[in-house]
Design an enzyme around this catalytic site. Structure first.
Site, mmCIF file in Angstrom:
data_model
loop_
_atom_site.group_PDB
_atom_site.id
_atom_site.type_symbol
_atom_site.label_atom_id
_atom_site.label_comp_id
_atom_site.label_asym_id
_atom_site.label_seq_id
_atom_site.Cartn_x
_atom_site.Cartn_y
_atom_site.Cartn_z
ATOM 1 C CD GLN A 95 -0.404 4.048 -9.223
ATOM 2 O OE1 GLN A 95 -0.695 3.689 -10.346
ATOM 3 N NE2 GLN A 95 0.060 3.231 -8.316
ATOM 4 C CD GLU A 110 2.179 4.790 -5.047
ATOM 5 O OE1 GLU A 110 1.908 5.520 -4.073
ATOM 6 O OE2 GLU A 110 2.037 5.164 -6.227
ATOM 7 C CD GLU A 131 2.255 -3.528 -13.638
ATOM 8 O OE1 GLU A 131 2.812 -4.447 -13.033
ATOM 9 O OE2 GLU A 131 1.355 -2.836 -13.131
ATOM 10 N NE ARG A 170 0.287 -5.977 -11.258
ATOM 11 C CZ ARG A 170 0.717 -6.934 -10.452
ATOM 12 N NH1 ARG A 170 1.437 -7.899 -10.942
ATOM 13 N NH2 ARG A 170 0.448 -6.903 -9.175
ATOM 14 N NE ARG A 185 3.523 -5.305 -7.384
ATOM 15 C CZ ARG A 185 3.954 -5.263 -8.642
ATOM 16 N NH1 ARG A 185 4.993 -5.960 -9.015
ATOM 17 N NH2 ARG A 185 3.336 -4.505 -9.528
#
Length: 298
Positions: free
Chosen positions: A44, A86, A119, A123, A88
């Site tokens: 991540q 992650e 992503e 965002r 959320r």
């Protein structure tokens, strides 16, 4: 059963925020996935999670539910790995949810890293250093050129090069950029100075006086000229007391709301305070903070 969403802003967040997800192979249907079947992505791009901010997001999720579904990939008969979302996921667990809404995508390991990066960038969830490190990892691990990476993630090559240059800054400056004590504009101005010692000196001036990007650009030029002439780098002139008071208030508000609050005030004392947010997660955090303030006053 997930909590019912509250219509937070009259028309509701869904009508204000794009619900488009990262383009990828897989179902566009939203699935309800048990949190015990989900594991984080070890690659991540996001490396830091503010626990206090997660607590605020958890409060918001209890009130509103999860507005933007997670993106997952299936890794086994009853196993999923997070592509994006992650924060959320972590906040949902704190909020006591037993399942979360999610899109199920198909991705191999390299696509997983790329999709998570894209992503998060779309965002604007990642800080500049996280983006730079992920660019470097993709280039090194998959032997990509900057041009090829540019094609794969849809970013200009010059943009990728500018992020990678941030990794040449002293570690202390990189940490400041990661923690949003300075922004990309400050960092670019510091990169125009070759010597790390001078970069650090100007960086500390930024922290002490809350210097604007324009002021840092001016000082960086003066630092370069002084260095070429063999002279000592000039010190930044101290701002007047009123400006210092406003800077202190701005820093206090930014710390309290965990975001760079914008504060302006003219000579007559007229101005405004703006609470920016980059995505629905940050909006949820703001709503939770304001709700907390309102309840404490009540």
């Amino acid at each position: 059963m997930p909590p019912i969403r509250r219509n937070a802003l009259g028309r509701g967040l869904d009508s204000l925020i794009s619900m488009d997800d990262v383009p990828a192979r897989g179902s566009s249907a939203i699935n309800d996935i048990d949190v015990t079947l989900i594991s984080p992505n070890p690659d991540q791009p996001r490396t830091t999670f503010d626990e206090a901010a997660l607590d605020e997001l958890a409060v918001s999720i209890r009130e509103l539910g999860i507005i933007q579904p997670l993106s997952l990939r299936k890794t086994g008969p009853d196993a999923y790995q997070i592509i994006a979302g992650e924060r959320r996921y972590r906040a949902a667990i704190k909020a006591g949810l037993t399942s979360v809404p999610a899109y199920i995508r198909t991705a191999n390991d390299s696509e997983l890293t790329e999709m998570a990066l894209i992503e998060n960038i779309q965002r604007e969830d990642l800080n500049a250093i996280e983006i730079a490190l992920t660019f470097k990892k993709l280039i090194d691990q998959y032997r990509l050129t900057q041009e090829r990476l540019s094609e794969r993630i849809g970013k200009k090559r010059a943009t990728i090069a500018n992020f990678l240059r941030l990794l040449k800054l002293p570690a202390e400056v990189q940490l400041g950029l990661r923690d949003k004590r300075v922004d990309m504009g400050h960092a670019r101005a510091l990169l125009s100075i070759e010597k790390p010692a001078l970069q650090l000196k100007l960086y500390n001036e930024i922290l002490r006086q809350g210097l604007s990007v324009r002021k840092v650009e001016e000082l960086a030029k003066a630092y370069r000229e002084a260095d070429e002439a063999g002279e000592e780098a000039p010190a930044a002139k101290k701002a007047d007391n009123r400006t210092n008071d406003y800077d202190i208030l701005k820093k206090h508000l930014s710390a309290s709301f965990r975001r760079p609050v914008q504060f302006t005030c003219n000579a007559k004392g007229k101005g405004k305070i703006t609470f920016p947010f980059k995505n629905e997660d940050e909006l949820e955090q703001l709503i939770a903070i304001f709700d907390t303030i309102k309840h404490s006053e009540g």
